[in-house]
Design a protein around this motif. Structure first.
Motif, short mmCIF file in Angstrom:
data_model
loop_
_atom_site.label_atom_id
_atom_site.label_comp_id
_atom_site.label_asym_id
_atom_site.label_seq_id
_atom_site.Cartn_x
_atom_site.Cartn_y
_atom_site.Cartn_z
N ASP A 13 0.81 -1.22 0.00
CA ASP A 13 0.00 0.00 0.00
C ASP A 13 0.84 1.28 0.00
OD1 ASP A 13 0.75 0.57 2.67
OD2 ASP A 13 -1.08 -0.27 3.51
N VAL A 14 2.17 1.14 0.03
CA VAL A 14 3.02 2.33 -0.05
C VAL A 14 3.08 2.88 -1.48
CG1 VAL A 14 4.45 1.61 1.88
CG2 VAL A 14 5.18 1.04 -0.44
N TYR A 15 2.75 2.08 -2.47
CA TYR A 15 2.89 2.51 -3.85
C TYR A 15 1.81 3.51 -4.27
CZ TYR A 15 6.40 -1.13 -4.46
OH TYR A 15 7.53 -1.90 -4.34
N ARG A 16 2.20 4.40 -5.16
CA ARG A 16 1.24 5.38 -5.68
C ARG A 16 0.06 4.67 -6.33
NH1 ARG A 16 3.80 9.68 -9.57
NH2 ARG A 16 3.69 7.98 -11.09
N ALA A 17 0.32 3.51 -6.91
CA ALA A 17 -0.75 2.73 -7.53
C ALA A 17 -1.84 2.39 -6.53
CB ALA A 17 -0.18 1.45 -8.14
N TYR A 18 -1.47 2.17 -5.28
CA TYR A 18 -2.48 1.85 -4.27
C TYR A 18 -3.36 3.07 -4.01
CZ TYR A 18 -4.70 0.21 -0.02
OH TYR A 18 -5.64 -0.17 0.91
N GLY A 19 -2.75 4.24 -3.98
CA GLY A 19 -3.54 5.46 -3.83
C GLY A 19 -4.54 5.63 -4.95
N THR A 20 -4.12 5.30 -6.18
CA THR A 20 -5.02 5.34 -7.32
C THR A 20 -6.13 4.30 -7.16
OG1 THR A 20 -3.21 6.06 -8.76
CG2 THR A 20 -5.16 5.16 -9.84
N LEU A 21 -5.77 3.14 -6.68
CA LEU A 21 -6.72 2.04 -6.51
C LEU A 21 -7.87 2.42 -5.57
CD1 LEU A 21 -7.38 -1.06 -6.87
CD2 LEU A 21 -6.03 -1.40 -4.78
N ILE A 22 -7.53 3.06 -4.44
CA ILE A 22 -8.57 3.36 -3.44
C ILE A 22 -9.13 4.77 -3.57
CG2 ILE A 22 -7.55 1.73 -1.81
CD1 ILE A 22 -6.48 4.14 -0.22
N GLY A 23 -8.71 5.50 -4.62
CA GLY A 23 -9.25 6.83 -4.85
C GLY A 23 -8.63 7.91 -3.99
N LEU A 24 -7.46 7.62 -3.40
CA LEU A 24 -6.79 8.61 -2.57
C LEU A 24 -6.16 9.70 -3.42
CD1 LEU A 24 -6.00 9.19 0.43
CD2 LEU A 24 -3.84 8.01 -0.04
N ASN A 25 -5.68 9.33 -4.58
CA ASN A 25 -5.08 10.32 -5.47
C ASN A 25 -5.62 10.12 -6.89
OD1 ASN A 25 -2.65 8.12 -4.76
ND2 ASN A 25 -3.01 8.32 -6.95
N GLU A 26 -5.61 11.19 -7.65
CA GLU A 26 -6.03 11.13 -9.04
C GLU A 26 -4.80 11.05 -9.93
OE1 GLU A 26 -8.44 14.51 -9.78
OE2 GLU A 26 -10.06 13.89 -8.42
N GLY A 27 -5.01 10.61 -11.13
CA GLY A 27 -3.88 10.52 -12.05
C GLY A 27 -4.00 9.28 -12.90
N PRO A 28 -3.05 9.10 -13.81
CA PRO A 28 -3.10 7.94 -14.70
C PRO A 28 -2.86 6.65 -13.93
CG PRO A 28 -1.02 9.11 -14.95
CD PRO A 28 -1.88 9.96 -14.07
N VAL A 29 -3.37 5.58 -14.49
CA VAL A 29 -3.16 4.25 -13.92
C VAL A 29 -1.69 3.87 -14.06
CG1 VAL A 29 -3.67 1.80 -14.26
CG2 VAL A 29 -5.52 3.49 -14.31
N GLU A 30 -1.12 3.28 -12.99
CA GLU A 30 0.27 2.85 -13.01
C GLU A 30 0.39 1.52 -13.76
OE1 GLU A 30 2.83 4.52 -11.57
OE2 GLU A 30 1.58 6.10 -10.72
#
Length: 340
Positions: free
Chosen positions: A100-117
């Motif tokens: 869950d440290v990865y930016r991808a996890y933030g994208t997964l749970i909607g914590l951050n916006e941006g392109p998919v990793e």
């Protein structure tokens, strides 16, 4: 080698402890004594709460560990306590972190916006810039999830000049004694004789790296006992990641279930079956590094691992079951609409 383990009595920990004792290491546990774990008699225990570290600091220093396994670094203070207590005494710390440290996890749970990793994620993949991912779920500032964050302990451990560090980023772990009971909702439906399990089409294609508990424990033990792991970060998990559809099918095979999986449009998935994640973002990691550098390899085929998981899960259902998660009447209504 004298090893101090902080935690080590819950899910993966006992397997690690037994492995290290079999290899001839002296193991000391610092834990709260709230989890019943069958451990070798040679293991010494120091009972205490990590939140009261100062009360136990002198006794812990007397252990004079050569290596520390921090199984539960929940936030920066936990890492700082270890560093300030054992710098100059221990030569290395192994800290258990998470994917869950990865930016991808933030994208997964909607914590951050941006392109998919792009998957799979190597250990050098970008980390989240937004911290404390579970504060929105916490009931109060006293809730454990309020201050949960693995990124900050990682930074402290890896940045300390007086204590070499190894970081292990663990996957979704399954197996006997899983307190999160990750196979339960699928298995209950199977054991309740449900002819269909509903799965949204997008969710069916989603993937999350997994690891069986004894295999993950083996990876941890390797990191503890291999000095070349100093200063390294390792992803841990199985080399092949099934889709959620393949995962449910594998659980069904292990359970002897003869039903079918009904793939439905994501727009029709009932709220109680919606995982609430961005299924466009897989959480799949590359585990090549730990395999090449430490010789890690799984010992148990997934089919056998899942059979053992199912056997345990059947005998250990949750003490409280949320009935709203099993609205079979609503499922049957939707199946009828779909002509099933």
């Amino acid at each position: 080698m004298r090893i101090l383990i902080i935690g080590g009595t819950a899910f993966t920990g006992p397997h690690v402890v037994r492995q290290l004792v079999r290899e001839g290491h002296e193991v000391v546990l610092f834990h709260r004594g709230q989890t019943d774990a069958k451990l070798p008699k040679a293991v010494r225990r120091i009972l205490g709460d990590r939140r009261e570290w100062e009360d136990h600091k002198t006794e812990l220093r007397r252990v004079e560990p050569e290596l520390i396994l921090d199984a539960i670094p929940m936030g920066p203070q936990s890492a700082w306590d270890v560093i300030t207590t054992f710098s100059g005494i221990a030569r290395r710390v192994v800290a258990l972190s998470s994917q869950d440290v990865y930016r991808a996890y933030g994208t997964l749970i909607g914590l951050n916006e941006g392109p998919v990793e792009t998957a799979p994620l190597t250990e050098d993949a970008p980390l989240r810039s937004l911290l404390y991912p579970y504060r929105g779920r916490a009931q109060s500032a006293e809730d454990r999830m309020y201050n949960y964050e693995k990124i900050l302990p990682e930074r402290l451990y890896l940045g300390d000049p007086g204590l070499d560090a190894t970081i292990l980023r663990l996957p979704m772990i399954y197996g006997p004694r899983d307190r999160q009971q990750r196979t339960f909702e699928y298995l209950k439906r199977m054991d309740d004789g449900r002819p269909y399990i509903l799965l949204g089409k997008a969710m069916a294609e989603w993937r999350w790296t997994k690891g069986y508990v004894t295999d993950v424990a083996q990876a941890i033990a390797l990191a503890v006992t291999h000095e070349q792991a100093a200063g390294r970060v390792y992803n841990v998990g199985e080399p092949e990641t099934p889709t959620e559809l393949e995962w449910v099918q594998a659980i069904g095979l292990a359970a002897g279930w003869n039903g079918q999986i009904a793939l439905i449009p994501s727009s029709l998935v009932p709220a109680f079956l919606d995982a609430g994640i961005n299924t466009d973002q897989p959480l799949v990691t590359d585990t090549t590094r730990i395999r090449e550098e430490l010789g890690y390899a799984e010992r148990l085929p997934r089919e056998q691992a899942l059979r053992q998981t199912v056997d345990w899960q059947r005998g250990n259902p949750p003490e409280q079951i949320d009935g709203s998660r099993f609205d079979y009447a609503a499922e049957d209504e939707l199946l009828a609409e779909l002509g099933l």
